[in-house]
Scaffold this active site. Structure first.
Site, PDB file in Angstrom:
ATOM      1  N   ASP A 199      78.267  22.384  55.123  1.00 43.44           N
ATOM      2  CA  ASP A 199      77.483  22.111  53.884  1.00 43.44           C
ATOM      3  C   ASP A 199      77.981  20.786  53.384  1.00 43.44           C
ATOM      4  O   ASP A 199      79.116  20.649  53.352  1.00 43.44           O
ATOM      5  CB  ASP A 199      77.368  23.201  53.015  1.00 43.44           C
ATOM      6  N   GLU A 253      90.357  24.979  69.455  1.00 43.06           N
ATOM      7  CA  GLU A 253      91.063  25.950  69.887  1.00 43.06           C
ATOM      8  C   GLU A 253      90.368  26.979  70.521  1.00 43.06           C
ATOM      9  O   GLU A 253      90.852  28.173  70.993  1.00 43.06           O
ATOM     10  CB  GLU A 253      91.693  26.494  68.361  1.00 43.06           C
TER      11      GLU A 253
HETATM   12  C1  NOJ Z   1      73.461  22.037  50.426  1.00 46.64           C
HETATM   13  C2  NOJ Z   1      72.752  23.114  50.561  1.00 46.64           C
HETATM   14  O1  NOJ Z   1      71.864  23.103  51.532  1.00 46.64           O
HETATM   15  C3  NOJ Z   1      72.178  23.246  49.128  1.00 46.64           C
HETATM   16  O2  NOJ Z   1      71.065  24.412  49.236  1.00 46.64           O
HETATM   17  C4  NOJ Z   1      73.064  23.744  48.303  1.00 46.64           C
HETATM   18  O3  NOJ Z   1      72.597  23.801  46.814  1.00 46.64           O
HETATM   19  C5  NOJ Z   1      74.078  22.389  48.091  1.00 46.64           C
HETATM   20  N1  NOJ Z   1      74.142  21.852  49.421  1.00 46.64           N
HETATM   21  C6  NOJ Z   1      75.435  22.617  47.493  1.00 46.64           C
HETATM   22  O4  NOJ Z   1      76.282  23.546  48.191  1.00 46.64           O
END
Ligand code: NOJ
Length: 524
Positions: A199, A253
């Site tokens: 993310d 790993e």
């Molecule tokens: C990207 C994620 O896809 C989104 O849904 C989220 O709100 C933000 N990152 C923060 O983690």
């Protein structure tokens, strides 16, 4: 042993709150996903990606993690996840989960400690700064809206959050943070998880001096908006690639693990294809989703070059082609059904991995939310609420669309009687049939997964064409971006393998494509 990532041709994204509720609370859960594993297998997907299901106060529906190594009770428990993993692997489906490495929840024990005082050993795991003359330390703006800094009265300092105030940024300049996150990855990889969608990586490294972002004088809105600045200091810092490499190196790993970064290049920070290239190539087991279709302007040439530039940027690493995700309006709502059908057709014929957001295979659309239903903390306008694209999966035409037996957490779309799995399963002209056929073809024809891809000059400005080649075999893809019939002369005669419409024919070397039609032709 499931197939290797190199042989995976498709990835299906599941937003767990909205796939299937089995425990009767109106929110989807892990056992609900397990229950639907046969559906995923029949659909023909090779891998699933499940958005966060970890312990969380849910201020950002799970992207605010309070315990990286546990399951939030709303979704079930660790044993439920182990069962899901077994059931997926038994069907040769890989499982990718969401890693949120750049921020935690403010309820995470690391942040609770960090906040407890300036002298705490975890203080430096987050980004704390003194104010600047009674104001925030700099002008950075959060992607969730408003300033990126929140004042903590107890310790008299501000902490940084690139998203909501409940999502404090981890400080990757502290090597202990990197070690701790790598341990999280090992925890899940050891359990058998096959990969991580990673993310919001762009802020993993920031300007060490935390200088102000440059004002964007082309922007004429509120100066507290994200667009009011060019984000030249709050992200893509000097250690950007180094930290990503370090994170992805956990894959070394293990035998066969994959990381796919969530990455939106920023055209104000230079060439976007160079940015894709630099992020993808931090490690051989890393890559980044192709996200350019989210703003597809329905222009054949633009679409074609975007795809080609991304293929080139990916090089030897695996390309992952997306049409959207849980943060974007749904593709059917953006483009309408006929155009989105054509784009899905194309997406399922691209090399590498074709990504499908749950419900897009049946043409689900965004829901108009009322103020009462609005729950997304990021956007204060109903129009922009991301939950519009996160509504319950439409399994059948019943009141709650077969998602739950009780009122779901978000409303079911009013089109559930026309747009649902049960109905489309019986209809050979449905989008679901087309997606199934294409996924079947991805298994049958290795050229679709591994073959090269070049853009063709079709001689018709409305028709986008590609050549796919492998081991002397050649296929061609044509997509008509116009709403009227278009003619294309093929280099030689060919045979239609599959089309968006059943009546697409090639007559000698003449192809007649209906409006928004698409076709795959065997030229060999
Ligand atoms: C990207 C994620 O896809 C989104 O849904 C989220 O709100 C933000 N990152 C923060 O983690």
């Amino acid at each position: 042993m499931t197939k290797a990532w190199r042989d995976v041709g498709s990835l299906y994204q599941i937003y767990p709150r909205s796939f299937r509720d089995l425990n009767g609370d109106g929110v989807g859960d892990l056992n609900g996903i397990t229950l639907k594993m046969d559906y995923l297998s029949d659909l023909g997907v090779d891998a699933i990606w499940i958005s966060p299901f970890f312990t969380s106060p849910m201020t950002d529906f799970g992207y605010d993690v309070a315990d990286y190594q546990n399951v939030d009770p709303v979704f079930g428990g660790l044993d439920d996840f182990r069962m899901l993993l077994d059931e997926a692997h038994a069907r040769d489906i890989k499982v990718m989960i969401d890693l949120v490495p750049c921020h935690t929840s403010d309820q995470h024990p690391w942040f609770v400690e960090s906040r407890s005082g300036r002298g705490n050993p975890k203080r430096d795991w987050y980004v704390w700064r003194d104010g600047n003359d009674g104001h925030e330390p700099n002008n950075w703006i959060s992607l969730a809206g408003g300033k990126s800094w929140t004042f903590d009265a107890d310790s008299g300092q501000y902490y940084l959050h690139s998203f909501l105030p409940t999502q404090p940024d981890l400080n990757w300049d502290n090597p202990e943070v990197c070690l701790a996150i790598k341990d999280v990855v090992r925890f899940w990889f050891d359990m058998g998880v096959d990969g991580m969608r990673v993310d919001a990586i762009w802020g993993i490294s920031k300007d060490p001096e935390l200088r102000d972002d440059t004002v964007n004088y082309d922007f004429h809105g509120d100066s507290n908006s994200y667009g009011a600045y060019i984000h030249d200091h709050c992200k893509h810092g000097p250690h950007f690639q180094e930290y990503l490499h370090e994170l992805a190196s956990v894959c070394d790993e293990y035998d066969d693990k994959q990381m796919v970064f969530e990455f939106y290049p920023d055209e104000r920070l230079g060439d976007i294809w160079q940015q894709y290239h630099d992020v993808i190539h931090v490690h051989p087991k890393a890559t980044a989703f192709f996200m350019e279709h989210r703003q597809n302007d329905w222009h054949g040439e633009h679409t074609g070059w975007n795809i080609m530039n991304y293929v080139k940027a990916a090089g030897e690493n695996i390309p992952f082609f997306c049409l959207g995700n849980h943060d974007q309006p749904r593709v059917t709502s953006r483009l309408g059904l006929p155009r989105s059908r054509a784009l899905q057709f194309l997406n399922l014929l691209c090399p590498g991995v074709s990504v499908m957001y749950y419900g897009d295979e049946i043409g689900m659309e965004d829901v108009d939310l009322t103020q009462h239903d609005a729950q997304d903390g990021f956007h204060h306008s109903l129009q922009d609420d991301r939950n519009r694209a996160r509504t319950p999966m439409q399994w059948n035409s019943s009141r709650y669309a077969g998602f739950a037996n009780v009122l779901p957490w978000l409303p079911v779309h009013s089109n559930r009687k026309q747009v649902n799995v049960a109905k489309e399963t019986k209809d050979p002209s449905s989008l679901l049939w087309l997606c199934r056929k294409l996924l079947e073809l991805r298994h049958e024809l290795p050229i679709l997964r591994y073959g090269s891809m070049e853009k063709l000059d079709t001689g018709n400005g409305f028709v986008l064409g590609f050549r796919r080649q492998l081991d002397g075999r050649q296929l061609q893809i044509y997509i008509n971006f116009a709403d009227s019939v278009q003619t294309v002369w093929l280099p030689n005669s060919g045979r239609v393998i599959i089309g968006t419409n059943p009546d697409i024919r090639v007559d000698g070397d003449v192809l007649q494509l209906p409006g928004y039609g698409g076709v795959l032709i065997d030229i060999t």
